[in-house]
Design an enzyme around this catalytic site. Structure first.
Site, PDB file in Angstrom:
ATOM      1  N   GLU A  29       0.831  -1.219   0.000  1.00  0.00           N
ATOM      2  CA  GLU A  29       0.000   0.000   0.000  1.00  0.00           C
ATOM      3  C   GLU A  29       0.862   1.265   0.000  1.00  0.00           C
ATOM      4  O   GLU A  29       2.076   1.201   0.212  1.00  0.00           O
ATOM      5  CB  GLU A  29      -0.947  -0.013   1.209  1.00  0.00           C
ATOM      6  CG  GLU A  29      -0.218  -0.206   2.536  1.00  0.00           C
ATOM      7  CD  GLU A  29      -0.664   0.758   3.606  1.00  0.00           C
ATOM      8  OE1 GLU A  29      -0.991   1.910   3.281  1.00  0.00           O
ATOM      9  OE2 GLU A  29      -0.652   0.351   4.784  1.00  0.00           O
ATOM     10  N   LYS A 163      -2.818  -1.354  14.842  1.00  0.00           N
ATOM     11  CA  LYS A 163      -2.004  -0.324  15.491  1.00  0.00           C
ATOM     12  C   LYS A 163      -2.418  -0.132  16.950  1.00  0.00           C
ATOM     13  O   LYS A 163      -3.601  -0.083  17.278  1.00  0.00           O
ATOM     14  CB  LYS A 163      -2.084   0.968  14.693  1.00  0.00           C
ATOM     15  CG  LYS A 163      -1.288   0.850  13.382  1.00  0.00           C
ATOM     16  CD  LYS A 163      -1.172   2.135  12.624  1.00  0.00           C
ATOM     17  CE  LYS A 163      -2.376   2.388  11.767  1.00  0.00           C
ATOM     18  NZ  LYS A 163      -2.452   1.557  10.567  1.00  0.00           N
TER      19      LYS A 163
HETATM   20  N1  PSU Z   1       0.599   0.506   8.642  1.00  0.00           N
HETATM   21  C1  PSU Z   1       1.657   1.298   9.012  1.00  0.00           C
HETATM   22  N2  PSU Z   1       1.496   2.659   8.871  1.00  0.00           N
HETATM   23  C2  PSU Z   1       0.338   3.215   8.385  1.00  0.00           C
HETATM   24  C3  PSU Z   1      -0.759   2.377   8.003  1.00  0.00           C
HETATM   25  C4  PSU Z   1      -0.571   1.022   8.167  1.00  0.00           C
HETATM   26  O1  PSU Z   1       2.700   0.804   9.447  1.00  0.00           O
HETATM   27  O2  PSU Z   1       0.253   4.457   8.280  1.00  0.00           O
HETATM   28  C5  PSU Z   1      -2.023   3.018   7.424  1.00  0.00           C
HETATM   29  C6  PSU Z   1      -2.778   2.034   6.540  1.00  0.00           C
HETATM   30  O3  PSU Z   1      -2.867   2.579   5.232  1.00  0.00           O
HETATM   31  C7  PSU Z   1      -4.142   1.898   7.174  1.00  0.00           C
HETATM   32  C8  PSU Z   1      -4.312   3.254   7.785  1.00  0.00           C
HETATM   33  O4  PSU Z   1      -5.144   1.561   6.258  1.00  0.00           O
HETATM   34  O5  PSU Z   1      -3.005   3.456   8.377  1.00  0.00           O
HETATM   35  C9  PSU Z   1      -5.462   3.288   8.804  1.00  0.00           C
HETATM   36  O6  PSU Z   1      -6.074   4.537   8.769  1.00  0.00           O
HETATM   37  P1  PSU Z   1      -7.537   4.756   9.439  1.00  0.00           P
HETATM   38  O7  PSU Z   1      -7.351   4.406  10.885  1.00  0.00           O
HETATM   39  O8  PSU Z   1      -7.866   6.215   9.215  1.00  0.00           O
HETATM   40  O9  PSU Z   1      -8.466   3.836   8.699  1.00  0.00           O
END
Ligand code: PSU
Ligand code: MN
Length: 306
Positions: A29, A163
């Site tokens: 991604e 996360k």
């Molecule tokens: N993994 C990482 N860093 C990131 C992400 C994933 O190590 O920044 C990103 C991914 O693209 C994931 C996003 O889809 O964080 C989640 O964002 P949100 O909580 O707004 O859906």
């Protein structure tokens, strides 16, 4: 240099050729590149992930949106262009079509990348940590579209869990509700991104990549249309120290209490960087490369079973 899936999608020729003959391909991604890491680390790490996938015998497919076209396979120069935009657009499922319609550029989240990978016929994807249910969800209602995509698109997502900024118990509960299997790579515990432990269980403790591949293959063969979470903990030596992790996370979460929307996750990751003196970025890079390797091994194992 590229083959067309439809007017809206372009799959690079090497990737299209690999997919056509069932060779191992791993999707990557771009939101982690543009929003999850500072520059120039983001672009450098993206190249390192492609290298790790290649070194483990699979073809990397980095996905993003360029000038209104969904690109499966983008060049280094194009990645730099995405990352250097003054305010790169973070594309998930909700703003995807509108961004394409106006001929825009954007980096794809886990949700948007899963969609594009699935359309292109790619079954394995590596990221850092998936999004999930945010803390304070009862006030904000903030649940990542990554969970929606996991329920919809049949792609195995290799990640270091979700996360740690999230509400992990509610995230695991929601994955269960959605019927998304969580396979632990050499662990019985759901990993917490910067750290290996969360106190939460996985659905299946897999001892080897061959074990993971069998479970993924069977999920698809049974006709399940959902994705899977392949939970691969950060190597112990690269994990953030517990005290540093817990105090930085506590401060970052306190600061974000009133925020909602797409900016929350990037803001929290950046605050973790500052509050850990850059250590969180090193851990993030290490877990990403570790996930890219495991995803390539998984794609190779799946291709050899076919
Ligand atoms: N993994 C990482 N860093 C990131 C992400 C994933 O190590 O920044 C990103 C991914 O693209 C994931 C996003 O889809 O964080 C989640 O964002 P949100 O909580 O707004 O859906
Ligand atoms: Mn969100």
């Amino acid at each position: 240099m590229t083959a067309s899936l439809s007017g809206l999608f372009r799959v690079s020729t090497d990737i299209a050729a690999a997919i056509a003959v069932g060779k191992p391909v791993v999707a990557l991604e771009t939101t982690l590149v543009t929003h999850g890491l500072p520059q120039p680390d983001g672009v450098r790490v993206a190249a390192a992930l492609e290298d790790a996938v290649r070194a483990h015998g699979a073809v990397p497919a980095t996905i993003g949106i360029l000038d209104g076209t969904v690109r499966v396979g983008i060049t280094r120069a194009e990645l730099e262009r995405l990352a250097s935009a003054p305010k790169p657009v973070k594309v998930n499922l909700g703003n995807f079509a509108a961004e394409v319609a106006v001929g825009g550029c954007g980096s794809t989240t886990v949700a948007a990348t899963m969609f594009a990978a699935w359309k292109a016929g790619i079954r394995v994807f590596a990221t850092g940590g998936i999004g999930g249910v945010h803390r304070g969800v009862t006030e904000t209602g903030d649940v990542s579209a990554d969970l929606t995509a996991l329920a919809r698109y049949s792609v195995a997502v290799v990640c270091a869990g979700a996360k740690a900024i999230l509400d992990l118990p509610r995230t695991v509960e929601m994955l269960e509700t959605l019927g998304v299997p969580i396979l632990g790579v050499g662990t019985a515990e759901f990993p917490a991104f910067y750290r290996r432990e969360s106190g939460l269980r996985v659905d299946r403790h897999c001892e080897s990549i061959a074990d993971v591949a069998r479970a993924v293959r069977t999920h698809f063969d049974l006709g399940f249309t959902s994705g899977l979470v392949v939970a691969n903990p950060v190597p112990e030596a690269e994990a953030l120290a517990k005290d540093l992790h817990d105090s930085a996370l506590g401060t970052a979460l306190f600061e974000v209490a009133d925020m909602t929307g797409r900016g929350v996750t990037p803001y929290l990751l950046d605050r973790m960087r500052v509050l850990t003196g850059g250590a969180s970025v090193k851990t993030n890079e290490a877990l990403l490369v570790n996930n890219a390797r495991v995803a390539a091994d998984l794609a190779v194992a799946l291709a050899s079973q076919a």
